[in-house]
Scaffold this motif. Structure first.
Motif, PDB file in Angstrom:
ATOM      1  N   GLU B 173       0.854  -1.191   0.000  1.00  0.00           N
ATOM      2  CA  GLU B 173       0.000   0.000   0.000  1.00  0.00           C
ATOM      3  C   GLU B 173       0.894   1.245   0.000  1.00  0.00           C
ATOM      4  O   GLU B 173       1.813   1.337   0.809  1.00  0.00           O
ATOM      5  CB  GLU B 173      -0.925  -0.026   1.231  1.00  0.00           C
ATOM      6  CG  GLU B 173      -1.658   1.263   1.522  1.00  0.00           C
ATOM      7  CD  GLU B 173      -2.495   1.788   0.362  1.00  0.00           C
ATOM      8  OE1 GLU B 173      -3.278   1.014  -0.211  1.00  0.00           O
ATOM      9  OE2 GLU B 173      -2.339   2.981   0.014  1.00  0.00           O
ATOM     10  N   ASP B 176      -0.070   5.553   4.146  1.00  0.00           N
ATOM     11  CA  ASP B 176       0.411   5.094   5.447  1.00  0.00           C
ATOM     12  C   ASP B 176      -0.620   4.246   6.187  1.00  0.00           C
ATOM     13  O   ASP B 176      -0.401   3.860   7.328  1.00  0.00           O
ATOM     14  CB  ASP B 176       0.853   6.285   6.310  1.00  0.00           C
ATOM     15  CG  ASP B 176      -0.278   7.263   6.560  1.00  0.00           C
ATOM     16  OD1 ASP B 176      -1.395   7.042   6.014  1.00  0.00           O
ATOM     17  OD2 ASP B 176      -0.055   8.248   7.293  1.00  0.00           O
ATOM     18  N   ARG B 177      -1.756   3.965   5.550  1.00  0.00           N
ATOM     19  CA  ARG B 177      -2.745   3.092   6.178  1.00  0.00           C
ATOM     20  C   ARG B 177      -3.631   2.467   5.108  1.00  0.00           C
ATOM     21  O   ARG B 177      -3.681   2.962   3.986  1.00  0.00           O
ATOM     22  CB  ARG B 177      -3.595   3.869   7.189  1.00  0.00           C
ATOM     23  CG  ARG B 177      -4.406   5.001   6.586  1.00  0.00           C
ATOM     24  CD  ARG B 177      -4.996   5.886   7.684  1.00  0.00           C
ATOM     25  NE  ARG B 177      -5.812   6.951   7.154  1.00  0.00           N
ATOM     26  CZ  ARG B 177      -7.147   6.921   7.067  1.00  0.00           C
ATOM     27  NH1 ARG B 177      -7.809   5.849   7.466  1.00  0.00           N
ATOM     28  NH2 ARG B 177      -7.822   7.943   6.601  1.00  0.00           N
ATOM     29  N   VAL B 178      -4.315   1.380   5.495  1.00  0.00           N
ATOM     30  CA  VAL B 178      -5.169   0.695   4.517  1.00  0.00           C
ATOM     31  C   VAL B 178      -6.529   1.408   4.407  1.00  0.00           C
ATOM     32  O   VAL B 178      -6.946   2.102   5.327  1.00  0.00           O
ATOM     33  CB  VAL B 178      -5.398  -0.795   4.875  1.00  0.00           C
ATOM     34  CG1 VAL B 178      -4.080  -1.557   4.833  1.00  0.00           C
ATOM     35  CG2 VAL B 178      -6.087  -0.958   6.217  1.00  0.00           C
ATOM     36  N   ALA B 180      -7.488   3.973   3.076  1.00  0.00           N
ATOM     37  CA  ALA B 180      -7.378   5.362   3.529  1.00  0.00           C
ATOM     38  C   ALA B 180      -8.462   6.257   2.939  1.00  0.00           C
ATOM     39  O   ALA B 180      -8.880   7.228   3.564  1.00  0.00           O
ATOM     40  CB  ALA B 180      -5.993   5.910   3.177  1.00  0.00           C
ATOM     41  N   HIS B 185      -8.973   6.489  10.651  1.00  0.00           N
ATOM     42  CA  HIS B 185      -7.742   5.868  11.171  1.00  0.00           C
ATOM     43  C   HIS B 185      -8.004   4.654  12.054  1.00  0.00           C
ATOM     44  O   HIS B 185      -7.377   3.611  11.862  1.00  0.00           O
ATOM     45  CB  HIS B 185      -6.911   6.910  11.943  1.00  0.00           C
ATOM     46  CG  HIS B 185      -6.053   7.751  11.053  1.00  0.00           C
ATOM     47  ND1 HIS B 185      -6.507   8.920  10.475  1.00  0.00           N
ATOM     48  CD2 HIS B 185      -4.785   7.579  10.628  1.00  0.00           C
ATOM     49  CE1 HIS B 185      -5.541   9.432   9.728  1.00  0.00           C
ATOM     50  NE2 HIS B 185      -4.484   8.651   9.802  1.00  0.00           N
ATOM     51  N   SER B 188      -8.952   1.735   9.897  1.00  0.00           N
ATOM     52  CA  SER B 188      -7.775   1.300   9.132  1.00  0.00           C
ATOM     53  C   SER B 188      -6.852   0.459  10.001  1.00  0.00           C
ATOM     54  O   SER B 188      -6.414  -0.622   9.603  1.00  0.00           O
ATOM     55  CB  SER B 188      -6.954   2.508   8.655  1.00  0.00           C
ATOM     56  OG  SER B 188      -7.515   3.098   7.525  1.00  0.00           O
ATOM     57  N   ASP B 189      -6.558   0.978  11.177  1.00  0.00           N
ATOM     58  CA  ASP B 189      -5.607   0.295  12.065  1.00  0.00           C
ATOM     59  C   ASP B 189      -6.143  -1.070  12.472  1.00  0.00           C
ATOM     60  O   ASP B 189      -5.406  -2.052  12.527  1.00  0.00           O
ATOM     61  CB  ASP B 189      -5.330   1.139  13.314  1.00  0.00           C
ATOM     62  CG  ASP B 189      -4.621   2.440  12.947  1.00  0.00           C
ATOM     63  OD1 ASP B 189      -4.132   2.540  11.796  1.00  0.00           O
ATOM     64  OD2 ASP B 189      -4.575   3.351  13.790  1.00  0.00           O
ATOM     65  N   ALA B 192      -5.843  -3.456   9.541  1.00  0.00           N
ATOM     66  CA  ALA B 192      -4.433  -3.813   9.329  1.00  0.00           C
ATOM     67  C   ALA B 192      -4.030  -4.913  10.308  1.00  0.00           C
ATOM     68  O   ALA B 192      -3.400  -5.909   9.927  1.00  0.00           O
ATOM     69  CB  ALA B 192      -3.553  -2.572   9.514  1.00  0.00           C
ATOM     70  N   ARG B 193      -4.442  -4.772  11.565  1.00  0.00           N
ATOM     71  CA  ARG B 193      -4.107  -5.784  12.584  1.00  0.00           C
ATOM     72  C   ARG B 193      -4.766  -7.120  12.256  1.00  0.00           C
ATOM     73  O   ARG B 193      -4.162  -8.182  12.393  1.00  0.00           O
ATOM     74  CB  ARG B 193      -4.556  -5.316  13.978  1.00  0.00           C
ATOM     75  CG  ARG B 193      -3.691  -4.223  14.581  1.00  0.00           C
ATOM     76  CD  ARG B 193      -3.872  -4.144  16.106  1.00  0.00           C
ATOM     77  NE  ARG B 193      -5.247  -3.947  16.531  1.00  0.00           N
ATOM     78  CZ  ARG B 193      -5.862  -2.769  16.590  1.00  0.00           C
ATOM     79  NH1 ARG B 193      -5.219  -1.668  16.228  1.00  0.00           N
ATOM     80  NH2 ARG B 193      -7.096  -2.679  17.018  1.00  0.00           N
ATOM     81  N   LEU B 204       3.082  -0.937   4.389  1.00  0.00           N
ATOM     82  CA  LEU B 204       2.499   0.391   4.202  1.00  0.00           C
ATOM     83  C   LEU B 204       3.568   1.342   3.684  1.00  0.00           C
ATOM     84  O   LEU B 204       4.767   1.082   3.813  1.00  0.00           O
ATOM     85  CB  LEU B 204       1.926   0.902   5.526  1.00  0.00           C
ATOM     86  CG  LEU B 204       0.780   0.053   6.106  1.00  0.00           C
ATOM     87  CD1 LEU B 204       0.394   0.557   7.491  1.00  0.00           C
ATOM     88  CD2 LEU B 204      -0.428   0.045   5.180  1.00  0.00           C
ATOM     89  N   LYS B 205       3.123   2.448   3.132  1.00  0.00           N
ATOM     90  CA  LYS B 205       4.028   3.453   2.553  1.00  0.00           C
ATOM     91  C   LYS B 205       5.035   2.809   1.607  1.00  0.00           C
ATOM     92  O   LYS B 205       6.199   3.185   1.568  1.00  0.00           O
ATOM     93  CB  LYS B 205       4.779   4.211   3.664  1.00  0.00           C
ATOM     94  CG  LYS B 205       3.856   5.113   4.484  1.00  0.00           C
ATOM     95  CD  LYS B 205       4.614   6.038   5.401  1.00  0.00           C
ATOM     96  CE  LYS B 205       4.916   5.363   6.713  1.00  0.00           C
ATOM     97  NZ  LYS B 205       5.501   6.246   7.702  1.00  0.00           N
TER      98      LYS B 205
END
Lengths: 106, 402
Positions: B173, B176-178, B180, B185, B188-189, B192-193, B204-205
């Motif tokens: 990706e 900086d996050r999925v 987005a 946020h 997203s976080d 991601a987990r 990410l990034k």
């Protein structure tokens, strides 16, 4: 294929042969039976496919998932025998199932 | 006999056929589509259809008899190539011209192509239609190494299915996050987990710089390293199909511009609905939405307007995504500056994030939390003032929150 009877709010009856593995919702939509919108296509995301299950059949259905339970909780014109038809999977044991549609899904 | 022509045989096109006939349109009706298929559902493509849990037959929105009964001519596999608004004709590929009295543009979107070196190699797939999934699925073998480029809805849904089928999955990706563009946020976080816990390697990034392989994809370059893969799914968003409208001189921006009756400016005979349109929301923002709800509701509104009984578009948009055993449901639209209120604990895999704006809810993102989603949708629609403290308090049932 199990036969399922759908009764419109007006009382008009329809019978459809629905393949095992399909949902009761799909059986209606694919057979042009009006009264079930199913906007989300059966993902349990919209609560626009409510039906009233004939009381004699209620106990023969698999229990509601938490998601179905809570989606229904917010549906219009809820009754004790309300189910989301997208969550009722057709099995050979459900041959003859009777469901009725509410006045409106929205 | 007057004729309505619908360009685009997708969710909006099928809905327009249904609504036009239900509301009494008695003239002739034609539905034009690029693909050889009658309108089908796209959401299951990246979920149950890819996993094999749902066969193709079940994707179709309506039975074939529906179109017969609706006296709707299906012109599938004949893309519209031009619109002549003066002669009121649509030009079709290999099928001549089609005169219209009213025209509905429901042209949808196409995938955004990745234009980096090597991106034409076999083994690189996109996901938009039935044919895309059919081409990809034979490669979804246990142990195959899959690179997913883009951590959006499509990329993450495919990642979840691929893990279930036993593939090794890595997501690249650029942000900086999925997800987005789609979620806040905290959501997203959380996802991601979840994906990491499910065995997905998540970078990410890390934009992908190039694909490599001799005659077939073997690796990609990202973050200064070479990563070996057997196949790649690219999911970096879609672009609206506006060219037909633009070439015909209809106003387009990020989409075909419509008013709240789904009419195109400057031509009383032309309407548009679904992913291809751009409209102004009731709080005055110009948006282009990519979702089933907007396709269905705009198609209904366009049909009503075509029949001379316009109603204003005021629907609250809603979206969903299925990943693993999680259902993400979103209602409303989030904007920068919203105050976020968390209800529930993400660690319990059941929570919701409310977006508050001037005391009312602007959007809600709910994970396995149907009451929050449904009540949120209602409160957004009604514009009800809510207390952030009560929203955050899970001992207050959603039904009593306002």
């Amino acid at each position: 294929m199990p036969k399922i009877k759908y009764i419109e709010h007006s009382g008009r009856e329809h019978e459809a042969d629905v393949p095992v593995g399909w949902s009761v919702m799909e059986g209606a939509v694919k057979n042009l039976i009006p009264g079930i919108d199913a906007d989300c296509g059966g993902a349990c995301a919209c609560a626009t496919c409510q039906v009233y299950v004939d009381p004699a059949w209620l106990s023969k259905l698999p229990p509601k998932s938490d998601m179905e339970e809570t989606m229904l909780d917010f549906a219009q014109e809820l009754r004790p025998n309300s189910r989301l038809s997208c969550q009722i999977k057709v099995t050979p044991e459900l041959a003859g199932l009777i469901v009725q549609m509410p006045k409106s899904q929205h | 006999m007057e004729r309505i022509v619908i360009i685009g045989a997708g969710q909006a096109g099928a809905q327009a056929v249904a609504t036009l006939r239900a509301e009494g349109w008695d003239g002739s009706l034609a539905l034009v589509g690029d693909e050889p298929f009658a309108p089908y559902q796209r959401p299951p493509l990246s979920k149950a259809y890819l996993s094999g849990a749902m066969e193709r037959e079940r994707l179709f929105l309506k039975a074939r008899e529906f179109y017969r009964e609706a006296r709707c001519e299906l012109l599938l596999g004949h893309p519209a190539t031009a619109i002549d608004r003066i002669a009121k004709r649509v030009h079709l590929k290999d099928k001549g011209e089609l005169p219209y009295d009213k025209l509905l543009l429901a042209t949808g979107t196409r995938v955004r192509r990745c234009l980096i070196p090597g991106s034409e190699l076999p083994g690189i797939f996109y996901l938009r239609g039935i044919a895309d999934v059919d081409a990809m699925r034979p490669h979804f073998a246990t142990g195959a190494r899959l690179a997913v480029v883009g951590g959006g809805y499509i990329g993450l849904e495919v990642a979840a299915v691929a893990r279930k089928l036993g593939l090794e999955v890595t997501v690249f990706e650029a942000m900086d996050r999925v997800m987005a563009r789609a979620v806040s946020h905290p959501v997203s976080d959380f996802f991601a987990r979840i994906h990491q816990a499910g065995g997905v390697r998540l970078h990410l990034k890390m934009p992908v710089q190039a694909f490599e392989g001799k005659g077939r994809l073997e690796a990609l370059r990202a973050g200064g390293e070479r990563h070996e893969f057997d196949l790649t799914l690219i999911g970096i968003g879609v672009e609206p199909n506006v060219e037909l409208a633009k070439d015909a001189g209809l106003p387009c921006d990020d989409g075909i511009v419509v008013d709240d009756h789904c009419r195109c400016a400057g031509d009383l005979s032309v309407f548009a609905a679904g992913d291809c349109t751009q409209h102004t929301t009731r709080d005055g923002r110009s948006v282009r939405l990519e979702c089933v709800q907007n396709a269905i509701d705009q198609a209904k509104h366009a049909a009503f307007a075509m029949l001379g009984k316009p109603i204003s578009y005021r629907e609250v948009p809603w979206f969903w995504s299925d990943q693993y055993d999680l259902k993400l449901q979103i209602a409303g639209l989030a904007w920068p500056g919203d105050r976020l209120v968390m209800r529930g604990d993400p660690d319990s895999r059941k929570f919701a994030v409310f977006h508050l704006r001037n005391g009312v809810i602007g959007a809600v993102e709910a994970v396995n939390a149907a009451p929050e989603y449904l009540m949120g949708r209602k409160l957004i629609s009604d514009g009800t003032v809510v207390s952030p403290e009560r929203l955050a308090d899970t001992s207050v049932p959603m039904k009593n929150i306002a």
